[in-house]
Enzyme design. Structure first.
Site, short mmCIF file in Angstrom:
data_model
loop_
_atom_site.label_atom_id
_atom_site.label_comp_id
_atom_site.label_asym_id
_atom_site.label_seq_id
_atom_site.Cartn_x
_atom_site.Cartn_y
_atom_site.Cartn_z
N GLY A 115 0.80 -1.43 -0.02
CA GLY A 115 0.11 0.00 0.02
C GLY A 115 0.88 1.41 -0.14
CB CYS A 122 12.80 -2.64 8.21
SG CYS A 122 14.49 -3.25 8.33
CG HIS A 545 43.92 -15.10 20.82
ND1 HIS A 545 43.26 -14.37 21.73
CD2 HIS A 545 45.21 -14.60 20.74
CE1 HIS A 545 44.14 -13.53 22.21
NE2 HIS A 545 45.37 -13.85 21.81
C1 LIG Z 1 13.28 4.06 13.69
C2 LIG Z 1 13.27 2.55 13.95
C3 LIG Z 1 14.31 1.77 13.93
C4 LIG Z 1 14.30 0.44 13.81
N1 LIG Z 1 15.40 -0.22 13.99
C5 LIG Z 1 15.31 -1.87 14.04
C6 LIG Z 1 16.61 -2.50 14.07
O1 LIG Z 1 17.60 -1.91 14.14
N2 LIG Z 1 16.35 -3.77 14.02
C7 LIG Z 1 15.13 -4.50 14.14
O2 LIG Z 1 15.11 -5.78 14.04
N3 LIG Z 1 14.03 -3.67 13.98
C8 LIG Z 1 14.01 -2.36 14.02
N4 LIG Z 1 12.96 -1.70 13.86
C9 LIG Z 1 11.58 -2.35 13.90
C10 LIG Z 1 11.36 -3.01 12.52
O3 LIG Z 1 11.28 -1.69 11.56
C11 LIG Z 1 9.89 -3.52 12.49
O4 LIG Z 1 9.96 -4.51 13.27
C12 LIG Z 1 9.53 -4.06 11.13
O5 LIG Z 1 9.85 -3.18 10.09
C13 LIG Z 1 8.22 -4.86 11.12
O6 LIG Z 1 8.26 -5.49 9.75
P1 LIG Z 1 6.70 -5.70 9.03
O7 LIG Z 1 6.93 -6.33 7.80
O8 LIG Z 1 6.12 -6.47 10.30
O9 LIG Z 1 6.14 -4.43 9.06
P2 LIG Z 1 6.36 -2.85 8.23
O10 LIG Z 1 8.04 -3.04 7.92
O11 LIG Z 1 5.89 -1.80 8.90
O12 LIG Z 1 5.66 -3.14 6.89
C14 LIG Z 1 4.36 -3.21 6.81
C15 LIG Z 1 3.84 -2.64 5.11
O13 LIG Z 1 2.53 -3.09 5.09
C16 LIG Z 1 1.89 -1.91 4.25
N5 LIG Z 1 0.49 -1.91 4.54
C17 LIG Z 1 -0.15 -1.70 5.86
N6 LIG Z 1 -1.28 -1.85 5.62
C18 LIG Z 1 -1.40 -2.21 4.31
C19 LIG Z 1 -2.69 -2.44 3.60
N7 LIG Z 1 -3.97 -2.61 4.15
N8 LIG Z 1 -2.45 -3.07 2.26
C20 LIG Z 1 -1.29 -2.82 1.79
N9 LIG Z 1 -0.36 -2.85 2.47
C21 LIG Z 1 -0.36 -2.20 3.89
C22 LIG Z 1 2.84 -0.79 4.89
O14 LIG Z 1 2.55 0.33 4.14
C23 LIG Z 1 4.09 -1.37 5.03
O15 LIG Z 1 4.89 -1.03 4.05
C24 LIG Z 1 12.99 -0.28 13.89
C25 LIG Z 1 11.70 0.58 13.88
C26 LIG Z 1 12.02 1.85 14.03
C27 LIG Z 1 10.77 2.76 13.73
#
Ligand SMILES: Cc1cc2nc3c(=O)[nH]c(=O)nc-3n(C[C@H](O)[C@H](O)[C@H](O)COP(=O)(O)OP(=O)(O)OC[C@H]3O[C@@H](n4cnc5c(N)ncnc54)[C@H](O)[C@@H]3O)c2cc1C
Ligand SMILES: NC(=O)c1ccc[n+]([C@@H]2O[C@H](COP(=O)([O-])OP(=O)(O)OC[C@H]3O[C@@H](n4cnc5c(N)ncnc54)[C@H](O)[C@@H]3O)[C@@H](O)[C@H]2O)c1
Length: 599
Positions: A115, A122, A545
């Site tokens: 979306g 991430c 080491h």
């Molecule tokens: C500043 C910050 C730093 C971070 N650093 C780390 C790190 O160093 N290491 C780590 O492991 N984690 C880190 N995280 C956490 C990590 O980013 C998340 O845990 C991870 O991105 C989750 O992945 P996901 O695929 O579940 O969701 P997301 O990455 O949030 O992706 C979900 C996607 O689905 C899309 N979407 C939502 N609803 C819909 C819909 N109805 N239809 C179609 N698409 C949709 C969204 O637009 C998005 O692109 C960090 C988070 C933040 C905010």
């Protein structure tokens, strides 16, 4: 400057609320069935980047076409019903991406519906750009630390930086990795459909963009994975203006450097951004609801982290308070005003005036608009999608909704990128009829401050509780980075590692590290937990080491387990045959004592 000394740790019920808004706009043009440019992408290049699920792309692509032919046949044959896809994944963050790659590997015909932007939080607003900021600002901190450099005989002149240059580094890295992810999907024949998706039934998904009749449609799939992620959670009373009061989404753009920044929340985001901002000259004040900073971490590690990451830096803090009201300011003209309320008594205790506020109070699931009601399901009160251990979505009565899974931040089990990806792989295994449950206690976590903090498994507090309840003796082995030659060569002796284990069986319950490259070091422990290795066996493993990995070697060797090593009988049998196995050959030097050891 002030410090409020914390009372015993108190767990918060500061649950994130249902997200009310998602990423700002959905702008991508229609691209249904995007399979172009499949072979143009340099896969080897992509696998070098830090996105968890990219490993394995190379082997996936080899027999892609064969598998797709098989997959299409399977899609039609399995139930007598015809589906457009074997698997449709809603959301293409690292969770959705990891699931898609594994599904292709398993021979499934796959589409992702995205979306907003491929790579999700991430890649675009999280791990990737924040690590670029940490890398650049960390270099500035290091090069300005004259005493540290002088101790190694190095002298530097004035060190300067270009704020916009650092911001561009973060932006460009996100964009590069987003492109890599997209091309890796295209190369594998995954269709990238564009639009916000909603469920139209167990095996149907509708997607589209508001105001765009030319975009979207409806697809059917034998199985569906929801991977819609999360957005910043902002507590009530805090209006975000994106300039003086902002979340990590804005902070990553590094549009300006306030002289004084208040950070609400001392979790991962708060800590990492305090590292970035203080390295670039900003003073920071933490506002933390719990009585101690870093409440999510092991207590002993949090105490040392406080010494290494807070004291000695221009940081102060208020604990046991929440920012109950924030009034935005105007950069350089009017300060931001923050009212602090005691978390327990709810009394107003203080007012602060700062240049800017970063709200880092957790993340809210991005699940509204999904139409879970079409499945007879609903989110929990915080907006997370309820799932069982196999990532199957549960309906309002707790029964499994057939063919629908939810992974990553949207289910709230463990809000980390690699956890999302691992849950995606696990869900695909279950979809393919190979029952799989991810052991979340084997999933490592890391905070990329300088120095880094990492852990896997349970905290000491939790391990003590488990030992009491289950009646086993808890073993604790500790070591300091001061005993590590490589760390000392780098003049980076600040840090410790701690191992929590069962003395009766040698099972690892948790490992916690703070020190140079802690985020990389944790994997020996997390992989050992994942594969069920026991300490009495691991302690025979050999480490080069001088390397930082010897910190873990010290920890393992400092453990005293009652159970015999499985390898000792193998060693004896091998010795009888005149062959010295690796474990036996390394047993003698294993007598090294850990720098700090406790029973
Ligand atoms: C500043 C910050 C730093 C971070 N650093 C780390 C790190 O160093 N290491 C780590 O492991 N984690 C880190 N995280 C956490 C990590 O980013 C998340 O845990 C991870 O991105 C989750 O992945 P996901 O695929 O579940 O969701 P997301 O990455 O949030 O992706 C979900 C996607 O689905 C899309 N979407 C939502 N609803 C819909 C819909 N109805 N239809 C179609 N698409 C949709 C969204 O637009 C998005 O692109 C960090 C988070 C933040 C905010
Ligand atoms: N290196 C990493 O892996 C990394 C980096 C950044 C973010 N993340 C992920 O992103 C998610 C969000 O990170 P985060 O730091 O925002 O959340 P967090 O849950 O790590 O920390 C939030 C902190 O805010 C405090 N808090 C909550 N409400 C408050 C209030 N009203 N007033 C004052 N304090 C309050 C909590 O007690 C907690 O200490 C985390 O789940 C984390 O897993 C991971």
């Amino acid at each position: 400057m002030f410090a409020i000394v914390g009372a015993p740790q108190q767990r918060l019920a500061l649950g994130a609320k249902q997200a009310t808004s998602g990423p700002a706009s959905f702008v991508r043009p229609a691209q249904a069935a995007t399979n172009a440019k499949r072979n143009a992408y340099n896969i080897a290049d992509a696998t070098q980047h830090c996105v968890p699920a990219l490993a394995g792309v190379r082997r996936s692509i080899v027999s892609r076409q064969t598998r797709q032919v098989r997959a299409a046949a399977a899609t039609q044959a399995s139930s007598g019903e015809k589906f457009d896809y074997d698997l449709v994944i809603i959301g293409c963050g690292v969770g959705g991406h990891g699931a898609a790659l594994h599904a292709v590997e398993c021979g499934l015909k796959v589409a992702v519906i995205e979306g907003h932007d491929v790579g999700g939080t991430c890649v675009n607003r999280g791990c990737v750009p924040s690590k670029a900021l940490l890398a650049a600002s960390g270099r500035v901190r290091e090069m300005r630390d004259k005493a540290h450099l002088a101790a190694m005989g190095v002298q530097v002149g004035a060190v300067d930086f270009d704020r916009q240059g650092i911001a561009n580094h973060a932006r460009d890295l996100a964009s590069t990795i987003q492109g890599n992810l997209r091309r890796s999907l295209e190369a594998l024949g995954v269709d990238i459909l564009v639009g916000a998706a909603k469920l139209a039934g167990n095996q149907r998904v509708r997607y589209g963009l508001p105001g765009r009749v030319d975009v979207g449609g409806e697809v059917s799939a034998r199985d569906i994975i929801i991977a819609t992620g999360s957005v910043p959670f902002v507590p009530p009373g805090i209006p975000i203006d994106g300039k003086t009061v902002f979340t990590s989404d804005h902070a990553l753009k590094l549009e300006w450097l306030p002289s004084w920044l208040a950070i609400i929340g001392s979790g991962y985001i708060g800590l990492e951004f305090s590292d970035v901002y203080t390295a670039l000259g900003t003073e920071v004040t933490f506002i933390e609801a719990v009585d101690n900073l870093m409440p999510g971490f092991d207590r002993e590690i949090a105490r040392l982290a406080q010494r290494l990451l807070i004291q000695g830096r221009p940081i102060d803090y208020h604990t046991g308070v929440i920012a109950s009201k924030v009034t935005p300011g105007v950069p350089g003209v009017k300060p931001v005003v923050i009212e602090l309320t005691d978390f327990k008594t709810k009394q107003l205790v203080d007012t602060l005036e700062v240049d800017a506020v970063l709200v880092a109070t957790g993340r809210a699931p991005y699940t509204n608009g999904l139409n879970l009601a079409a499945l007879g399901a609903a989110t929990d009160r915080r907006g997370f999608v309820p799932v069982n251990d196999k990532m199957q979505v549960l309906d309002t009565k707790g029964a499994v909704v057939p063919h629908v899974y939810c992974i990553g931040d949207a289910n709230g089990k463990y809000m980390l990128a690699h956890a999302a990806s691992a849950q995606g792989i696990s869900a695909v295994e279950n979809i393919c009829g190979r029952p799989h449950v991810l052991n979340h206690l084997s999933v490592p976590a890391a905070c990329f401050t300088h120095p880094e903090v990492s852990f896997v498994g349970v905290t000491q507090e939790k391990a003590e509780e488990m030992a009491r309840e289950q009646g086993f003796k808890l073993g604790i082995s500790k070591t300091s980075f001061k005993g590590n030659s490589k760390a000392l060569a780098e003049k980076e002796g600040d840090g410790m590692a701690k191992l929590l284990y069962r003395k009766d069986s040698g099972e690892i319950l948790g490992v916690h590290i703070i020190g140079l490259h802690a985020a990389d070091l944790i994997h020996e422990a997390s992989n050992a937990i994942a594969t069920g290795q026991r300490l009495q066996d691991i302690k025979f493993n050999v480490h080069a080491h001088p390397t930082l990995s010897e910190v873990l070697d010290e920890l393992f060797k400092g453990a005293h387990v009652d159970a015999p090593a499985a390898s000792s009988s193998a060693s004896a049998a091998a010795a009888d045959k005149g062959r010295a196995p690796a474990a036996a050959a390394t047993a003698a030097p294993a007598a090294k004592k850990p720098a700090v050891a406790a029973a």
